[in-house]
Design a protein around this motif. Structure first.
Motif, PDB file in Angstrom:
ATOM      1  N   ASP A   1       0.834  -1.199   0.000  1.00  0.00           N
ATOM      2  CA  ASP A   1       0.000   0.000   0.000  1.00  0.00           C
ATOM      3  C   ASP A   1       0.867   1.246   0.000  1.00  0.00           C
ATOM      4  O   ASP A   1       1.979   1.256   0.522  1.00  0.00           O
ATOM      5  N   ASP A   2       0.339   2.297  -0.553  1.00  0.00           N
ATOM      6  CA  ASP A   2       1.090   3.538  -0.655  1.00  0.00           C
ATOM      7  C   ASP A   2       0.863   4.462   0.542  1.00  0.00           C
ATOM      8  O   ASP A   2       1.177   5.646   0.471  1.00  0.00           O
ATOM      9  N   HIS A   3       0.346   3.918   1.629  1.00  0.00           N
ATOM     10  CA  HIS A   3       0.077   4.757   2.790  1.00  0.00           C
ATOM     11  C   HIS A   3       1.359   5.336   3.377  1.00  0.00           C
ATOM     12  O   HIS A   3       1.380   6.490   3.806  1.00  0.00           O
ATOM     13  N   VAL A   4       2.403   4.557   3.399  1.00  0.00           N
ATOM     14  CA  VAL A   4       3.656   5.031   3.979  1.00  0.00           C
ATOM     15  C   VAL A   4       4.199   6.202   3.169  1.00  0.00           C
ATOM     16  O   VAL A   4       4.621   7.220   3.725  1.00  0.00           O
ATOM     17  N   ALA A   5       4.169   6.072   1.861  1.00  0.00           N
ATOM     18  CA  ALA A   5       4.664   7.156   1.003  1.00  0.00           C
ATOM     19  C   ALA A   5       3.799   8.399   1.133  1.00  0.00           C
ATOM     20  O   ALA A   5       4.314   9.527   1.163  1.00  0.00           O
ATOM     21  N   ALA A   6       2.495   8.209   1.240  1.00  0.00           N
ATOM     22  CA  ALA A   6       1.598   9.364   1.365  1.00  0.00           C
ATOM     23  C   ALA A   6       1.833  10.098   2.681  1.00  0.00           C
ATOM     24  O   ALA A   6       1.909  11.331   2.705  1.00  0.00           O
TER      25      ALA A   6
ATOM     26  N   VAL B   1       3.133  13.931   3.384  1.00  0.00           N
ATOM     27  CA  VAL B   1       2.394  14.883   4.219  1.00  0.00           C
ATOM     28  C   VAL B   1       3.284  15.419   5.331  1.00  0.00           C
ATOM     29  O   VAL B   1       3.287  16.621   5.619  1.00  0.00           O
ATOM     30  N   TRP B   2       4.096  14.544   5.967  1.00  0.00           N
ATOM     31  CA  TRP B   2       4.973  15.003   7.037  1.00  0.00           C
ATOM     32  C   TRP B   2       6.066  15.927   6.521  1.00  0.00           C
ATOM     33  O   TRP B   2       6.455  16.884   7.202  1.00  0.00           O
ATOM     34  N   VAL B   3       6.579  15.654   5.331  1.00  0.00           N
ATOM     35  CA  VAL B   3       7.583  16.554   4.755  1.00  0.00           C
ATOM     36  C   VAL B   3       6.967  17.931   4.508  1.00  0.00           C
ATOM     37  O   VAL B   3       7.585  18.972   4.809  1.00  0.00           O
ATOM     38  N   LEU B   4       5.750  17.969   3.970  1.00  0.00           N
ATOM     39  CA  LEU B   4       5.066  19.252   3.777  1.00  0.00           C
ATOM     40  C   LEU B   4       4.859  19.974   5.111  1.00  0.00           C
ATOM     41  O   LEU B   4       5.068  21.187   5.212  1.00  0.00           O
TER      42      LEU B   4
ATOM     43  N   ALA C   1      -4.087  20.187  12.352  1.00  0.00           N
ATOM     44  CA  ALA C   1      -4.913  19.003  12.074  1.00  0.00           C
ATOM     45  C   ALA C   1      -4.062  17.811  11.640  1.00  0.00           C
ATOM     46  O   ALA C   1      -4.438  16.660  11.896  1.00  0.00           O
ATOM     47  N   ILE C   2      -2.920  18.055  11.006  1.00  0.00           N
ATOM     48  CA  ILE C   2      -2.085  16.939  10.533  1.00  0.00           C
ATOM     49  C   ILE C   2      -1.573  16.089  11.694  1.00  0.00           C
ATOM     50  O   ILE C   2      -1.782  14.871  11.698  1.00  0.00           O
ATOM     51  N   PRO C   3      -0.930  16.658  12.727  1.00  0.00           N
ATOM     52  CA  PRO C   3      -0.519  15.790  13.838  1.00  0.00           C
ATOM     53  C   PRO C   3      -1.696  15.211  14.605  1.00  0.00           C
ATOM     54  O   PRO C   3      -1.617  14.090  15.106  1.00  0.00           O
TER      55      PRO C   3
END
Length: 123
Positions: free
Chosen positions: A28-33, A37-40, A73-75
Motif C-alpha cells: 500500500d502507498d500509505h507510507v509514502a503518502a 504529508v509530514w515533509v510538507l 490538524a495533521i498531527p
C-alpha cells in the motif's frame, strides 16, 4: 469383477531454482503518502518559524498563528488513530476480564490456584 486403480493424489508442483521468482505482494502507498504529508508539514513549520524569527514582532506572530492554525490538524489526525486503537483495546480487555470473572465467579482478591502436574490431587 472389474479391477480399478486406487485414486491418485493430485500432483503438486515442485519449486526449482530455474523458476521465475514471484512478484512481491503489492504494498500500500500509505507510507509514502504519510511521508509526503509530514515533509510538507515540517517544511511549512520551518518556514513559519523562519518568518517569525526574522520579524520578531507581535503582529507577525498573530498573523502567522491566524493563517497556520489549521495545520495542527495533521498531527492530530496522525496521532488520533493509534490513540483511539489503544483506548478501544484497553476497553475491550477490561470488558473481557469482567466477562471472564462473571462467568467463572472469580473474585479479584482471591486468585485461582490450579494444581500443577507434580502436585497431589485432593481426595
Amino acid at each position: 469383477m472389474v479391477a480399478t486403480t486406487p485414486p491418485r493424489r493430485p500432483r503438486t508442483r515442485r519449486r526449482t531454482d530455474r523458476e521465475e521468482p514471484r512478484e512481491p505482494a503489492v504494498v500500500d502507498d500509505h507510507v509514502a503518502a504519510w511521508a509526503f504529508v509530514w515533509v510538507l508539514f515540517v517544511f511549512k513549520m520551518a518556514t513559519v518559524f523562519l518568518i517569525w524569527w526574522s520579524s520578531r514582532s507581535y503582529e507577525t506572530g498573530v498573523f502567522l498563528v491566524a493563517t497556520t492554525w489549521f495545520w495542527a490538524a495533521i498531527p492530530i489526525i496522525a496521532c488520533a488513530a493509534p490513540i483511539t486503537f489503544r483506548w478501544r483495546l484497553m476497553k475491550a480487555r477490561k470488558r473481557r476480564a469482567q466477562l471472564q470473572r462473571s462467568e467463572w465467579f472469580v473474585d479479584d482478591a482471591s486468585p485461582v490456584v490450579t494444581p500443577g502436574p507434580g502436585s497431589p490431587r485432593p481426595r
